[in-house]
Motif scaffolding. Structure first.
Motif, PDB file in Angstrom:
ATOM      1  N   PHE A  17       0.828  -1.205   0.000  1.00  0.00           N
ATOM      2  CA  PHE A  17       0.000   0.000   0.000  1.00  0.00           C
ATOM      3  C   PHE A  17       0.866   1.259   0.000  1.00  0.00           C
ATOM      4  O   PHE A  17       0.599   2.206  -0.753  1.00  0.00           O
ATOM      5  CB  PHE A  17      -0.934   0.008   1.215  1.00  0.00           C
ATOM      6  N   CYS A  18       1.899   1.287   0.829  1.00  0.00           N
ATOM      7  CA  CYS A  18       2.766   2.471   0.886  1.00  0.00           C
ATOM      8  C   CYS A  18       3.479   2.696  -0.445  1.00  0.00           C
ATOM      9  O   CYS A  18       3.622   3.838  -0.895  1.00  0.00           O
ATOM     10  CB  CYS A  18       3.777   2.319   2.024  1.00  0.00           C
ATOM     11  N   ARG A  19       3.920   1.619  -1.081  1.00  0.00           N
ATOM     12  CA  ARG A  19       4.548   1.758  -2.404  1.00  0.00           C
ATOM     13  C   ARG A  19       3.539   2.278  -3.427  1.00  0.00           C
ATOM     14  O   ARG A  19       3.873   3.096  -4.296  1.00  0.00           O
ATOM     15  CB  ARG A  19       5.121   0.412  -2.846  1.00  0.00           C
ATOM     16  N   LEU A  20       2.291   1.809  -3.316  1.00  0.00           N
ATOM     17  CA  LEU A  20       1.233   2.275  -4.217  1.00  0.00           C
ATOM     18  C   LEU A  20       1.007   3.773  -4.048  1.00  0.00           C
ATOM     19  O   LEU A  20       0.891   4.516  -5.038  1.00  0.00           O
ATOM     20  CB  LEU A  20      -0.059   1.507  -3.919  1.00  0.00           C
ATOM     21  N   THR A  49      -5.994  11.757   3.052  1.00  0.00           N
ATOM     22  CA  THR A  49      -6.356  10.936   1.897  1.00  0.00           C
ATOM     23  C   THR A  49      -5.697   9.570   1.960  1.00  0.00           C
ATOM     24  O   THR A  49      -6.328   8.543   1.696  1.00  0.00           O
ATOM     25  CB  THR A  49      -5.958  11.655   0.593  1.00  0.00           C
ATOM     26  N   ILE A  50      -4.416   9.528   2.326  1.00  0.00           N
ATOM     27  CA  ILE A  50      -3.699   8.254   2.436  1.00  0.00           C
ATOM     28  C   ILE A  50      -4.366   7.355   3.469  1.00  0.00           C
ATOM     29  O   ILE A  50      -4.617   6.169   3.223  1.00  0.00           O
ATOM     30  CB  ILE A  50      -2.218   8.495   2.797  1.00  0.00           C
ATOM     31  N   LEU A  51      -4.694   7.924   4.621  1.00  0.00           N
ATOM     32  CA  LEU A  51      -5.317   7.131   5.682  1.00  0.00           C
ATOM     33  C   LEU A  51      -6.712   6.658   5.275  1.00  0.00           C
ATOM     34  O   LEU A  51      -7.096   5.515   5.549  1.00  0.00           O
ATOM     35  CB  LEU A  51      -5.385   7.953   6.971  1.00  0.00           C
ATOM     36  N   SER A  52      -7.462   7.527   4.631  1.00  0.00           N
ATOM     37  CA  SER A  52      -8.806   7.154   4.187  1.00  0.00           C
ATOM     38  C   SER A  52      -8.753   6.069   3.117  1.00  0.00           C
ATOM     39  O   SER A  52      -9.568   5.135   3.113  1.00  0.00           O
ATOM     40  CB  SER A  52      -9.545   8.383   3.661  1.00  0.00           C
ATOM     41  N   CYS A  53      -7.804   6.190   2.198  1.00  0.00           N
ATOM     42  CA  CYS A  53      -7.647   5.167   1.160  1.00  0.00           C
ATOM     43  C   CYS A  53      -7.308   3.814   1.774  1.00  0.00           C
ATOM     44  O   CYS A  53      -7.854   2.777   1.357  1.00  0.00           O
ATOM     45  CB  CYS A  53      -6.562   5.579   0.169  1.00  0.00           C
ATOM     46  N   TYR A  54      -6.422   3.812   2.742  1.00  0.00           N
ATOM     47  CA  TYR A  54      -6.052   2.545   3.382  1.00  0.00           C
ATOM     48  C   TYR A  54      -7.243   1.937   4.122  1.00  0.00           C
ATOM     49  O   TYR A  54      -7.522   0.736   4.014  1.00  0.00           O
ATOM     50  CB  TYR A  54      -4.903   2.763   4.367  1.00  0.00           C
ATOM     51  N   ILE A 203      -0.205   3.557   9.854  1.00  0.00           N
ATOM     52  CA  ILE A 203      -0.636   2.308   9.223  1.00  0.00           C
ATOM     53  C   ILE A 203       0.212   1.141   9.718  1.00  0.00           C
ATOM     54  O   ILE A 203      -0.309   0.074  10.068  1.00  0.00           O
ATOM     55  CB  ILE A 203      -0.557   2.432   7.693  1.00  0.00           C
ATOM     56  N   GLU A 204       1.510   1.352   9.771  1.00  0.00           N
ATOM     57  CA  GLU A 204       2.435   0.286  10.196  1.00  0.00           C
ATOM     58  C   GLU A 204       2.170  -0.130  11.640  1.00  0.00           C
ATOM     59  O   GLU A 204       2.283  -1.310  12.000  1.00  0.00           O
ATOM     60  CB  GLU A 204       3.885   0.765  10.042  1.00  0.00           C
ATOM     61  N   LEU A 209      -6.884   0.806  10.657  1.00  0.00           N
ATOM     62  CA  LEU A 209      -7.127  -0.543  10.174  1.00  0.00           C
ATOM     63  C   LEU A 209      -8.032  -0.520   8.948  1.00  0.00           C
ATOM     64  O   LEU A 209      -8.881   0.364   8.807  1.00  0.00           O
ATOM     65  CB  LEU A 209      -7.781  -1.401  11.264  1.00  0.00           C
ATOM     66  N   GLN A 210      -7.851  -1.486   8.075  1.00  0.00           N
ATOM     67  CA  GLN A 210      -8.712  -1.605   6.903  1.00  0.00           C
ATOM     68  C   GLN A 210     -10.080  -2.131   7.321  1.00  0.00           C
ATOM     69  O   GLN A 210     -10.184  -3.082   8.087  1.00  0.00           O
ATOM     70  CB  GLN A 210      -8.100  -2.554   5.866  1.00  0.00           C
ATOM     71  N   LYS A 211     -11.115  -1.494   6.784  1.00  0.00           N
ATOM     72  CA  LYS A 211     -12.464  -1.988   7.012  1.00  0.00           C
ATOM     73  C   LYS A 211     -12.712  -3.192   6.124  1.00  0.00           C
ATOM     74  O   LYS A 211     -12.155  -3.307   5.033  1.00  0.00           O
ATOM     75  CB  LYS A 211     -13.489  -0.895   6.691  1.00  0.00           C
ATOM     76  N   LYS A 212     -13.570  -4.079   6.588  1.00  0.00           N
ATOM     77  CA  LYS A 212     -13.924  -5.233   5.777  1.00  0.00           C
ATOM     78  C   LYS A 212     -14.758  -4.796   4.586  1.00  0.00           C
ATOM     79  O   LYS A 212     -15.540  -3.860   4.679  1.00  0.00           O
ATOM     80  CB  LYS A 212     -14.709  -6.248   6.614  1.00  0.00           C
TER      81      LYS A 212
END
Length: 646
Positions: A17-20, A49-54, A203-204, A209-212
């Protein structure tokens, strides 16, 4: 777009995700900088935006739309920040004299963009920097394609005038040079790097956390068939699931009970099952072959009147309900082979399946025989799709003969005044787009008044609706659009389809016992207003009224009694039809807004209202300040006691 990284990131691979995101930070920085004034705000918007995308990555249905999805999130973050902090964007003032080419060559991308009018800036940036097509920009900005084309044309023209080159002639510093300038990587401020790294650390460390991913309620069926490997295992899975889920067990017998399964998952949702009629054949059997309790409809023409098979696909029309606004029909599609994996709509998550059909009601010969085949439904298993088809009865009960004649005369008059032909409007060049925009504006200023030539046709209590389905199409999942496919296949690019002749005559009885009609015929000094408002148990339909000389290029917004936006009915594609089932509509506010202003400045209640404040108040104030017309209406909130008024 790195498909591999997206797939790994969806599976929880944080490094992927971070590389993306690293691949997209330059784009995010330039887009945010086009909106916001200072580096700290830009950095905050990118971090959010990064946090929301993750957090929400698993909700992305189709990986190929990742960049458009990401940019929409970023734009919303920027708008939120502008509203909350009352920031100002770059100045809209044009330089008094154009730059010389030597100055232009030395300019950075931000300086180039700063000299553009703000409303052209983002369209130009996405077109040149990201290489987005007009369609992709339209999706990212929630803007009509014609508006994108117009702004792109004006932005390109402004750039050419400012920097001393002509769009089509090409000199040393031409459009290609401009594109390279925008695409060139730029040094980002230290605070932007800092905020990006902060997001990665959160994130690390599992602070975010990612939502289902939202699951298809029938996803178990698809998995069960693959895992079990045999009929016995499939039955075992089904038995266990049904035993623990009595609601699903009740709903498994599909035909004759589709409303109960589907009615809560469509944009016009509500209780249809208690009022609908199961379609029956003349021999007294229902569409699924079971015996009926009596002959309620009695005018089918064969013992398989509601079940037709062609091209390996069996279509069954199951139930029907109607009021004076629409006819609602449940349908089941059973394929001999499993359906291909099908794309889903971004907002609703429903499969992208459409029907090509003609037909109409037997009392309205003046109505167009072309029927909008948009349906809303879901897969019940790998071979079965079920849906509700909404037929716009109110639209079918109108005679457009005189309207079409008068409207065509008016549009020809506008073309004569402009000294152009239809070929000029069809011209796919910047000049053609500019002429088309001017033409649309002139027609909008005159067209609303011509609605008086539309004549109402009386709807009988009972009638037949004839449907001729010739094609069933579904959009393939993860299809990558290409110009070559578009050229070779046209409208069929990316679609799987079934072709045949599925014809049905559906007996319809109109039930208006729960429909309320408010006849208003109210206009303001600008000649804009409401003709009528109609409320059924499922929808609110607003019929606008324009007097001669008024501008009909409006977008409609409705707020419920709590100040929250009423959602649009996805099956109509119109901004005057709203879903109301879960809303308090004892009071409804109707706003007519300038289309362009709404799309650019006002769209999206979530961009304006602070969750800590009373719902809707801030946005409602903005609507009131900018409305071309506003009306507050009151309804009896008990739909069972509503009486139709003449």
């Amino acid at each position: 777009m790195n498909e591999v990284l997206i797939r790994k990131a969806k599976k929880g691979d944080k490094d992927a995700f971070c590389r993306l995101m690293d691949e997209n930070v330059q784009s995010m920085y330039k887009i945010a900088a086009a909106y916001l004034k200072n580096d700290e705000d830009v950095a905050d918007a990118i971090q959010d935006t990064i946090l929301s995308c993750y957090e929400n990555l698993k909700s992305l249905k189709q990986n190929r739309y990742f960049k458009t999805w990401m940019i929409r999130i970023l734009i919303n973050k920027c708008k939120d920040m502008i509203q909350k902090k009352k920031l100002v964007t770059y100045t809209d003032q044009m330089p008094e004299t154009p730059f010389h080419e030597e100055e232009y060559a030395a300019m950075e991308w931000a300086q180039v963009l700063e000299t553009l009018d703000s409303k052209y800036r983002l369209v130009v940036l996405l077109y040149y920097m990201e290489g987005f097509s007009v369609r992709e920009i339209s999706d990212a900005l929630d803007m009509k394609e014609s508006t994108v084309k117009s702004r792109l044309h004006r932005g390109r023209k402004q750039i050419a005038e400012m920097y001393g080159y002509k769009v089509k002639e090409g000199r040393v510093y031409n459009e290609k040079d401009f594109q390279k300038k925008l695409q060139k990587d730029t040094e980002m401020p230290a605070i932007v790097h800092e905020r990006i790294n902060q997001a990665y650390r959160l994130i690390e460390n599992n602070a975010v956390l990612q939502k289902k991913a939202p699951k298809d309620p029938y996803h178990w069926m698809k998995i069960g068939g693959r895992v079990a490997g045999g009929m016995a295992a499939v039955l075992a899975v089904g038995f266990i699931f049904c035993a623990t889920n009595p609601v699903m067990a009740k709903n498994i017998p599909v035909v004759g009970g589709l409303f109960e399964i589907l009615q809560d998952n469509v944009s016009f949702f509500g209780d249809f099952s208690d009022y609908a009629t199961t379609l029956e054949s003349v021999d007294g059997t229902t569409a699924d072959g079971s015996e009926a309790d009596g002959d309620k409809t009695g005018n089918a023409t064969s013992e398989n009147a509601y079940i037709k098979t062609a091209d390996g696909l069996t279509i069954t029309c199951s139930e029907v309900y109607a009021n004076s606004q629409a006819v609602y029909i449940t349908m089941q599609f059973k394929s001999d082979k499993p359906f291909p994996e099908t794309s889903t709509r971004a907002e609703s998550g429903t499969p992208v399946i459409d029907l090509y059909m003609t037909g109409g009601v037997d009392f309205g010969s003046e109505a167009s025989r072309v029927i909008d085949g948009h349906v809303e439904g879901q897969f019940l298993d790998d071979n079965t799709y079920a849906c509700i088809f909404r037929y716009d009865l109110a639209q079918a009960a109108k005679d457009y003969t005189e309207y079409n004649e008068k409207y065509n005369e008016m549009t020809q008059q506008v073309m004569d005044e402009m000294g152009i032909t239809q070929a000029d409007l069809d011209d796919q060049t910047d000049e053609g787009y500019a002429l088309l925009e001017e033409f649309i504006n002139k027609v909008s200023e005159r067209g609303g008044a011509y609605q008086k030539y539309i004549k109402d046709i009386e709807i009988p209590d009972t009638f037949n609706l004839h449907l001729d389905i010739s094609e069933v199409r579904g959009l393939e999942a993860d299809y990558e659009w290409s110009e070559a496919d578009d050229e070779n296949y046209g409208r069929d690019a990316g679609y799987y389809k079934y072709e045949g002749d599925w014809s049905f005559d559906i007996p319809v009885t109109v039930d208006d016992s729960r429909t309320e009609v408010l006849e208003l015929n109210d206009t303001n000094d600008a000649g804009i207003g409401l003709k009528s408002v109609i409320r059924s148990p499922y929808e609110l339909t607003v019929n606008e009224l324009y007097k001669e000389g008024s501008n009909s290029d409006c977008f409609m917004v409705a707020l419920d009694a709590n100040g929250n936006t009423l959602p649009y009915n996805e099956s109509t594609g119109n901004c005057n039809n709203f879903a109301i089932q879960d809303r308090d509509i004892s009071t409804v506010d109707i706003y007519f807004l300038d289309y362009i202003q709404y799309m650019d400045e006002l769209k999206g209640q979530q961009n304006f209202d602070n969750p800590t404040k009373e719902d809707g108040q801030k946005w409602k104030k903005l609507l009131e300040e900018n409305a071309k017309y506003h009306k507050t209406l009151h309804f009896d909130n008990d739909s069972e006691t509503v009486q139709k008024t003449k």
